[in-house]
Design an enzyme around this catalytic site. Structure first.
Site, PDB file in Angstrom:
ATOM      1  N   ASP A 204      -7.556  63.084  25.701  1.00 39.01           N
ATOM      2  CA  ASP A 204      -8.324  64.093  24.973  1.00 39.01           C
ATOM      3  C   ASP A 204      -8.781  63.502  23.643  1.00 39.01           C
ATOM      4  OD1 ASP A 204      -6.138  64.027  23.275  1.00 39.01           O
ATOM      5  OD2 ASP A 204      -5.668  66.157  23.425  1.00 39.01           O
ATOM      6  N   ASP A 206      -8.627  64.451  19.489  1.00 44.69           N
ATOM      7  CA  ASP A 206      -7.986  65.356  18.526  1.00 44.69           C
ATOM      8  C   ASP A 206      -8.655  65.250  17.161  1.00 44.69           C
ATOM      9  OD1 ASP A 206      -5.469  65.962  20.272  1.00 44.69           O
ATOM     10  OD2 ASP A 206      -5.551  63.773  20.211  1.00 44.69           O
ATOM     11  N   ASP A 292      -9.072  68.874  21.083  1.00 45.91           N
ATOM     12  CA  ASP A 292      -8.194  69.717  20.274  1.00 45.91           C
ATOM     13  C   ASP A 292      -8.715  69.746  18.843  1.00 45.91           C
ATOM     14  OD1 ASP A 292      -6.429  70.312  22.323  1.00 45.91           O
ATOM     15  OD2 ASP A 292      -5.083  68.643  21.863  1.00 45.91           O
TER      16      ASP A 292
HETATM   17  P1  TTP Z   1      -1.837  64.434  22.216  1.00 45.01           P
HETATM   18  O1  TTP Z   1      -3.286  64.610  22.121  1.00 45.01           O
HETATM   19  O2  TTP Z   1      -1.138  65.204  23.281  1.00 45.01           O
HETATM   20  O3  TTP Z   1      -1.403  62.909  22.435  1.00 45.01           O
HETATM   21  P2  TTP Z   1      -2.074  61.549  21.978  1.00 45.01           P
HETATM   22  O4  TTP Z   1      -3.359  61.792  21.268  1.00 45.01           O
HETATM   23  O5  TTP Z   1      -1.029  60.802  21.236  1.00 45.01           O
HETATM   24  O6  TTP Z   1      -2.313  60.768  23.324  1.00 45.01           O
HETATM   25  P3  TTP Z   1      -3.515  60.983  24.383  1.00 45.01           P
HETATM   26  O7  TTP Z   1      -4.342  59.750  24.324  1.00 45.01           O
HETATM   27  O8  TTP Z   1      -2.808  61.140  25.697  1.00 45.01           O
HETATM   28  O9  TTP Z   1      -4.264  62.201  24.004  1.00 45.01           O
HETATM   29  O10 TTP Z   1      -1.148  64.830  20.831  1.00 45.01           O
HETATM   30  C1  TTP Z   1      -1.559  64.276  19.599  1.00 45.01           C
HETATM   31  C2  TTP Z   1      -0.602  64.614  18.509  1.00 45.01           C
HETATM   32  O11 TTP Z   1      -0.643  65.976  18.183  1.00 45.01           O
HETATM   33  C3  TTP Z   1       0.842  64.321  18.877  1.00 45.01           C
HETATM   34  O12 TTP Z   1       1.374  63.401  17.961  1.00 45.01           O
HETATM   35  C4  TTP Z   1       1.590  65.576  18.690  1.00 45.01           C
HETATM   36  C5  TTP Z   1       0.645  66.453  17.939  1.00 45.01           C
HETATM   37  N1  TTP Z   1       0.734  67.844  18.355  1.00 45.01           N
HETATM   38  C6  TTP Z   1       1.259  68.764  17.477  1.00 45.01           C
HETATM   39  O13 TTP Z   1       1.648  68.425  16.366  1.00 45.01           O
HETATM   40  N2  TTP Z   1       1.347  70.065  17.862  1.00 45.01           N
HETATM   41  C7  TTP Z   1       0.945  70.475  19.091  1.00 45.01           C
HETATM   42  O14 TTP Z   1       1.036  71.656  19.400  1.00 45.01           O
HETATM   43  C8  TTP Z   1       0.401  69.485  20.014  1.00 45.01           C
HETATM   44  C9  TTP Z   1      -0.054  69.868  21.381  1.00 45.01           C
HETATM   45  C10 TTP Z   1       0.315  68.199  19.589  1.00 45.01           C
HETATM   46 MN    MN Z   2      -4.819  63.077  22.072  1.00 43.33          MN
HETATM   47 MN    MN Z   3      -4.288  66.603  21.931  1.00 42.58          MN
END
Ligand code: TTP
Ligand code: MN
Ligand code: MN
Ligand code: MN
Length: 368
Positions: A204, A206, A292
């Site tokens: 995803d 973020d 996100d």
């Molecule tokens: P993710 O997007 O789940 O993971 P990621 O970006 O490290 O890996 P990917 O490439 O698979 O997307 O989460 C990103 C960060 O957001 C993770 O360090 C935890 C944080 N987080 C929160 O703090 N609160 C939440 O509710 C969620 C879902 C994530």
């Molecule tokens: Mn992510």
């Molecule tokens: Mn995420």
């Protein structure tokens, strides 16, 4: 027993936040195996076991070279008996029987496929599995009730299980910035998550949104979402409002690792990039991408960036270290010193590491 008198081959600190974990390392054949066992334990809702395997893998990621013999691992933290047994088997025979049989098992494969649907967690997947569901396609014509997120997840299953590239993440960034500037000029967006740690692809994208004038960010998310929706850029979205201020249990102790920022879990409709590859033209001209969005007040921004940059194990260990070593409580909003009974302010990640008595670890070395 000459071996026992030799100094350890490697030294590794206990907490992931005390060490550098780059993206590329020298032991992927071992870490992939341990992470598969971690994933399988999570599917069985055994979190303790899952974290143990994740920690073991993470220690191997920090080693400066590839492990050849099990003896080299002497003295390293977080390597339990089970993990060591798996590592030894792989070093000696090239593969672990437990890992391979888990990988082949019907349960692992079904749980992997079902939890791969956006909106489906382990509990739901497990219930479906016990009711005979094995693949996402089994859900298409079944009686199973799906919520809106799961319906969207099923509908865009293929796209959402195709990695998001850095170029796609940047293209989404341009769109999010446009939306944010349109509804609140001067607001700032920051790419967080895996891409901030230097990953070249992710599941995803973020983003963290803030405004340098405290309070201006209030109520921003619905406006941003509305702008995006009006442009036809959203396939799905669920916005949750800030629950930080109204909660009763106070800022120092959130109910879980979930924070209380205003946030939006969404699926973007990303038009294919200018150099549209031929395979895209055959199907559709766009790709569904999970995005996100999180809005943070400026005063909490440093904590929010740190909390949303990950990795998940790095975050878990930061909080554990804060509590166990410093008697402090860290989350994505604040740092509370339990001894002095006060919140410690910070305006940068560097400052937070320093308040915790930690050497600063740049985002690219937080791939624990
Ligand atoms: P993710 O997007 O789940 O993971 P990621 O970006 O490290 O890996 P990917 O490439 O698979 O997307 O989460 C990103 C960060 O957001 C993770 O360090 C935890 C944080 N987080 C929160 O703090 N609160 C939440 O509710 C969620 C879902 C994530
Ligand atoms: Mn992510
Ligand atoms: Mn995420
Ligand atoms: Mn993820």
């Amino acid at each position: 027993d000459k071996l026992r008198l030799d100094p350890p081959e490697f030294t590794v600190k206990n907490y992931a936040c005390q060490r550098r974990t780059p993206l590329k390392h020298n032991n992927t054949h071992l870490t992939h195996a341990l992470e598969l066992l971690a994933e399988s334990a999570a599917f069985g809702e055994n979190e303790g076991r899952s974290v143990a395997f994740t920690r073991a893998a993470s220690v191997l990621k920090t080693l400066p070279r590839s492990v050849q013999r099990i003896e080299e691992l002497r003295g390293l933290p977080c390597l339990g008996e089970h993990s060591l047994r798996v590592i030894k088997e792989i070093l000696e025979y090239g593969a672990s029987q437990e890992v391979e049989s888990t990988r082949q098992s019907e349960q692992y494969q079904a749980m992997k496929a079902l939890t791969g649907i956006f909106g489906v967690g382990v509990k739901t997947a497990d219930r479906w599995y016990r009711e005979g569901v094995r693949r996402p396609s089994d859900l298409m014509d079944s009686e199973q009730k799906l919520n809106q997120a799961q319906q969207a997840g099923l509908q865009h299953y293929k796209d959402l299980n195709t990695c998001v590239s850095k170029a796609e993440a940047d293209a989404i960034g341009v769109i999010v910035d446009q939306a944010v500037q349109a509804v609140l000029p001067g607001a700032q967006i920051t790419l967080t998550g895996g891409f901030r740690r230097g990953k070249e692809s992710g599941h995803d994208v973020d983003f963290l949104i803030t405004h340098p004038e405290e309070g201006k960010e209030e109520g921003l998310m619905p406006k941003v979402v509305n702008w995006l929706d009006t442009q036809g850029l959203l396939l799905y979205q669920k916005t949750t409002r800030n629950s930080y201020l109204e909660s009763k249990d106070g800022p120092a102790r959130p109910p879980s690792n979930m924070d209380r920022f205003e946030r939006c879990f969404s699926i973007f409709k990303l038009e294919s990039q200018s150099c549209s590859p031929p395979e895209r033209e055959k199907s559709h001209q766009w790709k569904a991408v999970r995005v996100d969005l999180v809005v943070s007040p400026f005063s909490q921004f440093a904590f929010a960036v740190l909390g949303w940059t990950g990795s998940k194990l790095f975050e878990r260990d930061l909080r554990r270290y804060a509590g166990q070593v410093k008697n402090m409580s860290l989350n994505s909003h604040s740092l509370f010193d339990s001894h002095q009974r006060c919140f410690l302010r910070a305006t940068s990640e560097e400052e937070i590491f320093s308040l915790l008595g930690l050497e600063y670890i740049p985002a690219c070395d937080r791939n624990a």
